[in-house]
Design a protein around this motif. Structure first.
Motif, PDB file in Angstrom:
ATOM      1  N   SER A 190      12.965  -2.665  -2.860  1.00  0.00           N
ATOM      2  CA  SER A 190      11.855  -2.948  -1.748  1.00  0.00           C
ATOM      3  C   SER A 190      10.462  -2.671  -2.240  1.00  0.00           C
ATOM      4  O   SER A 190       9.363  -3.351  -1.862  1.00  0.00           O
ATOM      5  CB  SER A 190      12.117  -2.463  -0.407  1.00  0.00           C
ATOM      6  OG  SER A 190      11.970  -1.004  -0.501  1.00  0.00           O
ATOM      7  N   THR A 191      10.273  -1.547  -2.695  1.00  0.00           N
ATOM      8  CA  THR A 191       9.005  -1.233  -3.334  1.00  0.00           C
ATOM      9  C   THR A 191       8.530  -1.974  -4.445  1.00  0.00           C
ATOM     10  O   THR A 191       7.353  -2.663  -4.438  1.00  0.00           O
ATOM     11  CB  THR A 191       9.048   0.386  -3.856  1.00  0.00           C
ATOM     12  OG1 THR A 191       9.838   0.993  -2.834  1.00  0.00           O
ATOM     13  CG2 THR A 191       7.665   0.684  -4.245  1.00  0.00           C
TER      14      THR A 191
ATOM     15  N   PRO B 155       8.585  -9.352   6.268  1.00  0.00           N
ATOM     16  CA  PRO B 155       7.695  -8.852   5.304  1.00  0.00           C
ATOM     17  C   PRO B 155       6.418  -9.642   5.154  1.00  0.00           C
ATOM     18  O   PRO B 155       6.093 -10.854   5.456  1.00  0.00           O
ATOM     19  CB  PRO B 155       8.309  -8.900   3.915  1.00  0.00           C
ATOM     20  CG  PRO B 155       9.549  -9.879   4.150  1.00  0.00           C
ATOM     21  CD  PRO B 155       9.591  -9.973   5.449  1.00  0.00           C
TER      22      PRO B 155
ATOM     23  N   GLY C 101       7.663  -5.383  -2.840  1.00  0.00           N
ATOM     24  CA  GLY C 101       6.155  -5.300  -2.379  1.00  0.00           C
ATOM     25  C   GLY C 101       5.092  -5.718  -3.232  1.00  0.00           C
ATOM     26  O   GLY C 101       4.051  -6.181  -2.894  1.00  0.00           O
TER      27      GLY C 101
ATOM     28  N   GLY D 179       6.938  -2.530   1.242  1.00  0.00           N
ATOM     29  CA  GLY D 179       8.380  -3.142   1.591  1.00  0.00           C
ATOM     30  C   GLY D 179       8.965  -2.560   2.854  1.00  0.00           C
ATOM     31  O   GLY D 179       8.428  -1.275   3.293  1.00  0.00           O
ATOM     32  N   ARG D 180      10.539  -3.114   3.295  1.00  0.00           N
ATOM     33  CA  ARG D 180      10.877  -2.226   4.504  1.00  0.00           C
ATOM     34  C   ARG D 180      12.442  -1.996   3.800  1.00  0.00           C
ATOM     35  O   ARG D 180      13.358  -2.583   3.857  1.00  0.00           O
ATOM     36  CB  ARG D 180      11.189  -3.274   5.320  1.00  0.00           C
ATOM     37  CG  ARG D 180       9.918  -3.972   6.035  1.00  0.00           C
ATOM     38  CD  ARG D 180       9.414  -3.052   7.106  1.00  0.00           C
ATOM     39  NE  ARG D 180       8.184  -3.548   7.816  1.00  0.00           N
ATOM     40  CZ  ARG D 180       8.245  -4.076   8.872  1.00  0.00           C
ATOM     41  NH1 ARG D 180       9.371  -3.887   9.659  1.00  0.00           N
ATOM     42  NH2 ARG D 180       7.370  -4.521   9.509  1.00  0.00           N
TER      43      ARG D 180
ATOM     44  N   LEU E  37       7.652 -16.471   0.908  1.00  0.00           N
ATOM     45  CA  LEU E  37       6.142 -15.952   0.323  1.00  0.00           C
ATOM     46  C   LEU E  37       5.895 -15.817  -1.108  1.00  0.00           C
ATOM     47  O   LEU E  37       4.921 -15.583  -1.450  1.00  0.00           O
ATOM     48  CB  LEU E  37       6.122 -14.330   0.812  1.00  0.00           C
ATOM     49  CG  LEU E  37       6.385 -14.177   2.570  1.00  0.00           C
ATOM     50  CD1 LEU E  37       6.329 -12.870   2.668  1.00  0.00           C
ATOM     51  CD2 LEU E  37       4.924 -14.657   2.810  1.00  0.00           C
TER      52      LEU E  37
ATOM     53  N   ILE F 235       2.475 -10.132   3.410  1.00  0.00           N
ATOM     54  CA  ILE F 235       1.958 -10.001   2.215  1.00  0.00           C
ATOM     55  C   ILE F 235       1.267  -8.498   2.091  1.00  0.00           C
ATOM     56  O   ILE F 235       1.187  -7.956   0.852  1.00  0.00           O
ATOM     57  CB  ILE F 235       0.687 -11.053   1.746  1.00  0.00           C
ATOM     58  CG1 ILE F 235       1.470 -12.419   1.633  1.00  0.00           C
ATOM     59  CG2 ILE F 235      -0.213 -10.641   0.534  1.00  0.00           C
ATOM     60  CD1 ILE F 235       1.810 -12.752   0.280  1.00  0.00           C
ATOM     61  N   GLU F 236       0.580  -8.219   3.287  1.00  0.00           N
ATOM     62  CA  GLU F 236       0.102  -6.832   3.316  1.00  0.00           C
ATOM     63  C   GLU F 236       0.957  -5.648   3.086  1.00  0.00           C
ATOM     64  O   GLU F 236       0.666  -4.612   2.875  1.00  0.00           O
ATOM     65  CB  GLU F 236      -0.681  -6.431   4.542  1.00  0.00           C
ATOM     66  CG  GLU F 236      -1.910  -7.525   4.774  1.00  0.00           C
ATOM     67  CD  GLU F 236      -1.717  -9.075   4.913  1.00  0.00           C
ATOM     68  OE1 GLU F 236      -2.341  -9.893   4.633  1.00  0.00           O
ATOM     69  OE2 GLU F 236      -0.595  -9.403   5.678  1.00  0.00           O
ATOM     70  N   ASP F 237       2.075  -5.954   3.495  1.00  0.00           N
ATOM     71  CA  ASP F 237       3.270  -4.711   3.676  1.00  0.00           C
ATOM     72  C   ASP F 237       3.589  -4.520   2.051  1.00  0.00           C
ATOM     73  O   ASP F 237       4.921  -4.939   1.613  1.00  0.00           O
ATOM     74  CB  ASP F 237       4.631  -5.293   4.200  1.00  0.00           C
ATOM     75  CG  ASP F 237       5.345  -4.162   4.605  1.00  0.00           C
ATOM     76  OD1 ASP F 237       6.544  -4.563   4.668  1.00  0.00           O
ATOM     77  OD2 ASP F 237       5.065  -2.928   4.068  1.00  0.00           O
TER      78      ASP F 237
ATOM     79  N   LEU G 171       4.565  -9.148  -3.857  1.00  0.00           N
ATOM     80  CA  LEU G 171       3.975  -9.921  -2.789  1.00  0.00           C
ATOM     81  C   LEU G 171       2.476  -9.559  -2.956  1.00  0.00           C
ATOM     82  O   LEU G 171       1.580 -10.583  -2.734  1.00  0.00           O
ATOM     83  CB  LEU G 171       4.552  -9.440  -1.526  1.00  0.00           C
ATOM     84  CG  LEU G 171       5.999  -9.740  -0.979  1.00  0.00           C
ATOM     85  CD1 LEU G 171       6.266  -8.871   0.293  1.00  0.00           C
ATOM     86  CD2 LEU G 171       6.021 -11.230  -0.740  1.00  0.00           C
ATOM     87  N   HIS G 172       2.282  -8.277  -3.357  1.00  0.00           N
ATOM     88  CA  HIS G 172       0.740  -8.098  -3.574  1.00  0.00           C
ATOM     89  C   HIS G 172       0.258  -8.965  -4.922  1.00  0.00           C
ATOM     90  O   HIS G 172      -0.954  -9.360  -4.601  1.00  0.00           O
ATOM     91  CB  HIS G 172       0.825  -6.592  -4.193  1.00  0.00           C
ATOM     92  CG  HIS G 172      -0.716  -6.034  -3.706  1.00  0.00           C
ATOM     93  ND1 HIS G 172      -1.302  -6.081  -2.789  1.00  0.00           N
ATOM     94  CD2 HIS G 172      -1.395  -5.235  -4.605  1.00  0.00           C
ATOM     95  CE1 HIS G 172      -2.510  -5.787  -2.823  1.00  0.00           C
ATOM     96  NE2 HIS G 172      -2.572  -5.043  -3.946  1.00  0.00           N
TER      97      HIS G 172
ATOM     98  N   ILE H 211      15.433  -9.968   2.391  1.00  0.00           N
ATOM     99  CA  ILE H 211      14.451  -9.090   2.864  1.00  0.00           C
ATOM    100  C   ILE H 211      13.261 -10.408   3.413  1.00  0.00           C
ATOM    101  O   ILE H 211      12.307  -9.884   3.893  1.00  0.00           O
ATOM    102  CB  ILE H 211      13.579  -8.441   1.931  1.00  0.00           C
ATOM    103  CG1 ILE H 211      12.892  -7.030   2.319  1.00  0.00           C
ATOM    104  CG2 ILE H 211      12.762  -9.210   1.002  1.00  0.00           C
ATOM    105  CD1 ILE H 211      12.766  -5.930   1.512  1.00  0.00           C
ATOM    106  N   GLY H 212      13.637 -11.472   3.026  1.00  0.00           N
ATOM    107  CA  GLY H 212      12.807 -12.501   3.829  1.00  0.00           C
ATOM    108  C   GLY H 212      11.672 -13.116   3.061  1.00  0.00           C
ATOM    109  O   GLY H 212      10.562 -13.736   3.742  1.00  0.00           O
TER     110      GLY H 212
ATOM    111  N   LYS I 126      -0.398 -12.588  -3.568  1.00  0.00           N
ATOM    112  CA  LYS I 126      -1.478 -12.536  -2.593  1.00  0.00           C
ATOM    113  C   LYS I 126      -2.752 -12.471  -3.401  1.00  0.00           C
ATOM    114  O   LYS I 126      -3.719 -13.231  -3.345  1.00  0.00           O
ATOM    115  CB  LYS I 126      -1.513 -11.414  -1.864  1.00  0.00           C
ATOM    116  CG  LYS I 126      -2.794 -11.487  -0.785  1.00  0.00           C
ATOM    117  CD  LYS I 126      -2.931 -10.007   0.197  1.00  0.00           C
ATOM    118  CE  LYS I 126      -4.106 -10.328   0.858  1.00  0.00           C
ATOM    119  NZ  LYS I 126      -4.421  -8.789   1.586  1.00  0.00           N
TER     120      LYS I 126
ATOM    121  N   PRO J 221      13.968  -8.571   8.416  1.00  0.00           N
ATOM    122  CA  PRO J 221      12.664  -7.838   8.207  1.00  0.00           C
ATOM    123  C   PRO J 221      11.781  -9.069   8.435  1.00  0.00           C
ATOM    124  O   PRO J 221      11.884  -9.992   7.906  1.00  0.00           O
ATOM    125  CB  PRO J 221      12.404  -6.906   7.138  1.00  0.00           C
ATOM    126  CG  PRO J 221      13.419  -7.416   6.116  1.00  0.00           C
ATOM    127  CD  PRO J 221      14.708  -8.062   7.137  1.00  0.00           C
TER     128      PRO J 221
END
Lengths: 264, 118
Positions: B62-63, A225, B66, A232-233, B103, A227-229, B69-70, B98-99, B73, A223
């Motif tokens: 994944s959540t 991903p 997420g 997650g996936r 990041l 930063i805005e996501d 990552l937030h 998840i790649g 940023k 996937p």
């Protein structure tokens, strides 16, 4: 308790398994009878034996040696001998003699038969959980899946991956269900010695269903991903962790099915 | 029942705008909002450089990823950073699959993460 009695029967639940019940003292005087029993079993071409030790009051080292000889003969014929229903004193003695490293010990006959079916017949065991469509129930479900995998001999890495797959699929099911849905989410785990099949069925929200379809058809490997996501996936992760993923959509419900093979 | 996660906070010597945050437990969909609030509170209080110690973080989904990552940023937007150290191999694999490796700033240990602070 005294003189040894030996009973040889075939298991009703699994006729290919012989149940060898000992009652009394497994002492030096009983060695010949023990040996004869094993010989008889092998002559009948029955090679998987569960020894019911519930009636054993005493176990001598020599008698244990004879039982180990019986196991050796069965193994040479492609079978095995496992011990079940041991009293605490007998189990302790076996452990002190190091015999617990040779024999598999089971708490009861049924466990011994299930273990045989698991290992030799590739039988799967199925567990079904039904939970209200609320995220707070998912941690318990994923942790159960992880512990189950560990109990069934899957590696810690595999157990973690299975936990993640269950988590992501269940979260997705709940997040994509209609807002007012009271229909439980059904999680089924079918596990055998080679793979785990994970099925999650839940109610479908037609609008969210469309989003899910688009998300899945666009989900790439790996996937991407951003930063805005923020969320997650999840299903893309499931695709990568599992060995197969398919989803059936209908107005009646959504079924997500993932397969995870045991890593060798 | 919500998954258990606990955050412990420590000052970082010689860096008044940094905070060490130890994540203890599992980070998943049931507790991300709580974690989000607590870490964002730090950022709003001027602690724009955050070092996350994942030594006792057993699980992340994944959540959870997420929000990491937030954090990354948001910290960067404030001129800071969000660094992660002591990731266990299972969590590392999830981040990798998840790649998100490129990041996030991930370090083998706290010493390396702290040394990378400006």
């Amino acid at each position: 308790m005294g003189q040894l009695r030996i009973e040889v029967t075939q298991s009703e639940a699994a006729p290919e398994i012989t149940v060898l019940r000992f009652e009394g003292d497994l002492d030096n005087a009983s060695i010949r009878n023990i040996g004869s029993s094993f010989q008889l079993i092998i002559e009948k071409n029955s090679t998987y034996v569960v020894a019911d030790m519930s009636g054993v009051s005493m176990l001598s080292s020599a008698a244990l040696g004879e039982i180990m000889g019986g196991r050796k003969a069965l193994v040479e014929h492609g079978g095995d001998l496992v011990l079940a229903c041991l009293s605490l004193p007998i189990k302790t003695k076996l452990t002190l003699l190091g015999a617990n490293r040779i024999f598999r010990l089971h708490s009861d006959i049924r466990s011994a038969i299930n273990a045989y079916k698991w290992e030799f017949e590739g039988k799967s065991e199925v567990f079904t959980l039904s939970m209200p469509p609320a995220l707070r129930f998912v941690p318990s479900a994923r942790q159960f899946a992880s512990r189950l995998a560990g109990l069934k001999g899957y590696s810690r890495r595999d157990a973690f991956r299975i936990e993640t797959i269950v988590d992501e699929i269940c979260n997705n099911a709940i997040e994509h269900a209609p807002a007012d849905s009271k229909r439980n989410v059904a999680l089924t785990l079918s596990i055998d010695r080679r793979k785990v099949e994970i099925n999650v069925i839940n109610a479908s929200d037609p609008v969210k269903l469309e989003t899910l379809r688009r998300m899945l058809s666009g989900a790439k490997e790996p996937p991407q991903p951003t930063i805005e996501d923020r969320r997650g996936r999840g299903l893309a992760l499931v695709k990568l962790l599992s060995n197969g993923l398919d989803i059936d959509f209908s107005e009646q419900g959504t079924r997500v099915h993932a397969t995870k093979l045991k890593e060798e | 029942m919500d998954s258990q996660i606990k955050l412990e906070f420590e000052d970082v010597k010689d860096h008044r705008d940094a905070k060490l945050v130890r994540f203890i437990g599992d980070l998943d969909a049931t507790n991300v909002e709580t974690v989000l609030e607590k870490v964002f509170a730090l950022l709003c209080d001027g602690y724009v450089n955050i070092i996350a110690d994942f030594g006792k973080l057993r699980y992340v989904n994944s959540t959870g990823l997420g929000i990491l990552l937030h954090f990354s940023k948001s910290a960067q937007e404030k001129g800071g950073s969000f660094k992660i150290a002591n990731v266990n191999e299972n969590v590392y694999e999830i981040i990798e699959i998840i790649g998100a490796m490129s990041l996030l700033q991930i370090y083998d240990n706290l010493e390396e993460a702290m040394a990378a602070l400006k």
